[in-house]
Design a protein around this motif. Structure first.
Motif, PDB file in Angstrom:
ATOM      1  N   ASP A   1      41.327  36.074   5.055  1.00 47.73           N
ATOM      2  CA  ASP A   1      40.100  36.148   4.261  1.00 47.73           C
ATOM      3  C   ASP A   1      39.093  35.245   4.960  1.00 47.73           C
ATOM      4  O   ASP A   1      39.048  34.036   4.727  1.00 47.73           O
ATOM      5  CB  ASP A   1      40.383  35.682   2.841  1.00 47.73           C
ATOM      6  N   VAL A   2      38.307  35.834   5.846  1.00 52.74           N
ATOM      7  CA  VAL A   2      37.423  35.065   6.718  1.00 52.74           C
ATOM      8  C   VAL A   2      36.396  34.275   5.916  1.00 52.74           C
ATOM      9  O   VAL A   2      36.179  33.087   6.164  1.00 52.74           O
ATOM     10  CB  VAL A   2      36.731  35.990   7.750  1.00 52.74           C
ATOM     11  N   GLY A   3      35.770  34.901   4.932  1.00 52.55           N
ATOM     12  CA  GLY A   3      34.722  34.242   4.157  1.00 52.55           C
ATOM     13  C   GLY A   3      35.206  32.995   3.434  1.00 52.55           C
ATOM     14  O   GLY A   3      34.472  32.026   3.285  1.00 52.55           O
ATOM     15  N   ASN A   4      36.445  33.004   2.972  1.00 51.73           N
ATOM     16  CA  ASN A   4      37.001  31.858   2.260  1.00 51.73           C
ATOM     17  C   ASN A   4      37.819  30.932   3.159  1.00 51.73           C
ATOM     18  O   ASN A   4      38.375  29.942   2.682  1.00 51.73           O
ATOM     19  CB  ASN A   4      37.866  32.328   1.083  1.00 51.73           C
ATOM     20  N   GLY A   5      37.921  31.274   4.461  1.00 51.79           N
ATOM     21  CA  GLY A   5      38.644  30.412   5.395  1.00 51.79           C
ATOM     22  C   GLY A   5      40.124  30.265   5.075  1.00 51.79           C
ATOM     23  O   GLY A   5      40.694  29.192   5.239  1.00 51.79           O
TER      24      GLY A   5
ATOM     25  N   GLY B   1      34.989  39.428   6.360  1.00 55.71           N
ATOM     26  CA  GLY B   1      35.730  40.268   5.424  1.00 55.71           C
ATOM     27  C   GLY B   1      37.165  39.827   5.213  1.00 55.71           C
ATOM     28  O   GLY B   1      37.580  38.742   5.621  1.00 55.71           O
ATOM     29  N   VAL B   2      37.900  40.694   4.545  1.00 53.37           N
ATOM     30  CA  VAL B   2      39.311  40.462   4.249  1.00 53.37           C
ATOM     31  C   VAL B   2      40.091  41.609   4.892  1.00 53.37           C
ATOM     32  O   VAL B   2      39.808  42.778   4.626  1.00 53.37           O
ATOM     33  CB  VAL B   2      39.581  40.435   2.726  1.00 53.37           C
ATOM     34  N   TRP B   3      41.036  41.263   5.743  1.00 57.08           N
ATOM     35  CA  TRP B   3      41.836  42.245   6.466  1.00 57.08           C
ATOM     36  C   TRP B   3      43.297  42.052   6.115  1.00 57.08           C
ATOM     37  O   TRP B   3      43.679  41.050   5.532  1.00 57.08           O
ATOM     38  CB  TRP B   3      41.634  42.090   7.969  1.00 57.08           C
ATOM     39  N   GLN B   4      44.116  43.011   6.517  1.00 55.53           N
ATOM     40  CA  GLN B   4      45.545  42.901   6.262  1.00 55.53           C
ATOM     41  C   GLN B   4      46.327  43.511   7.415  1.00 55.53           C
ATOM     42  O   GLN B   4      45.943  44.541   7.970  1.00 55.53           O
ATOM     43  CB  GLN B   4      45.917  43.623   4.978  1.00 55.53           C
ATOM     44  N   PHE B   5      47.422  42.856   7.771  1.00 55.57           N
ATOM     45  CA  PHE B   5      48.397  43.399   8.714  1.00 55.57           C
ATOM     46  C   PHE B   5      49.748  43.408   8.021  1.00 55.57           C
ATOM     47  O   PHE B   5      50.133  42.423   7.394  1.00 55.57           O
ATOM     48  CB  PHE B   5      48.501  42.550   9.982  1.00 55.57           C
TER      49      PHE B   5
END
Length: 152
Positions: free
Chosen positions: A143-147, A78-82
């Motif tokens: 953005d884990v899926g897109n590296g 997924g896509v995360w944010q801090f």
């Protein structure tokens, strides 16, 4: 391999939903000989670290730290944010402001560090300058899926 992206004109928080966190989601590390309330204030989550601090446990070879690990969520997809704010006093150099663990090539995916008032991607790529003695916003979006990891 993760590649950093730099700077964006839009607000990087647009489009993200808040994820509820409780105290159970926060694993705190601080000098083992200092009471938690001396270094961590709940609410704004302020952290203090001093050069002469001891590590987070007596047998640790790590440098001084006061930090939080956020648990309870799957950061492997997924896509995360801090988002947070940092303040670095003049004279501090080599301090890590934020890091993301779990890199493909090493233990970390990203580290943003202060060297002589400038923030750098690890110790090389310059991200921002002249940050001593002022508050600055840090926003990181893996953005884990897109590296990719974007930071602002």
């Amino acid at each position: 391999m993760w590649e950093p992206l730099h700077l964006c004109g839009a607000d990087p928080t647009d489009g993200f939903a808040r994820v509820p966190l409780t105290e159970e989601n926060f694993v705190l590390q601080k000098p083992y000989d200092v009471p938690l309330q001396d270094r961590y204030k709940n609410g704004l989550r302020r952290f203090w670290v001093y050069n002469n601090d001891k590590p987070f446990k007596p047998d640790s070879p790590t440098r001084p730290r006061t930090e939080v690990l956020i648990t309870g969520y799957d950061y492997t997809s997924g896509v995360w944010q801090f988002e947070g704010y940092a303040f670095v006093p003049k004279g501090t150099s080599g301090a890590t402001i934020v890091q993301i663990l779990g890199g493909a090539q090493s233990a970390t995916t990203l580290q943003l560090r202060i060297y002589n008032g400038d923030i750098r991607y690890y110790s090389s790529k310059l991200v921002a300058t002249d940050l001593y003695d002022k508050w600055f916003r840090v926003n990181i979006i893996p953005d884990v899926g897109n590296g990719k990891v974007s930071f602002y």
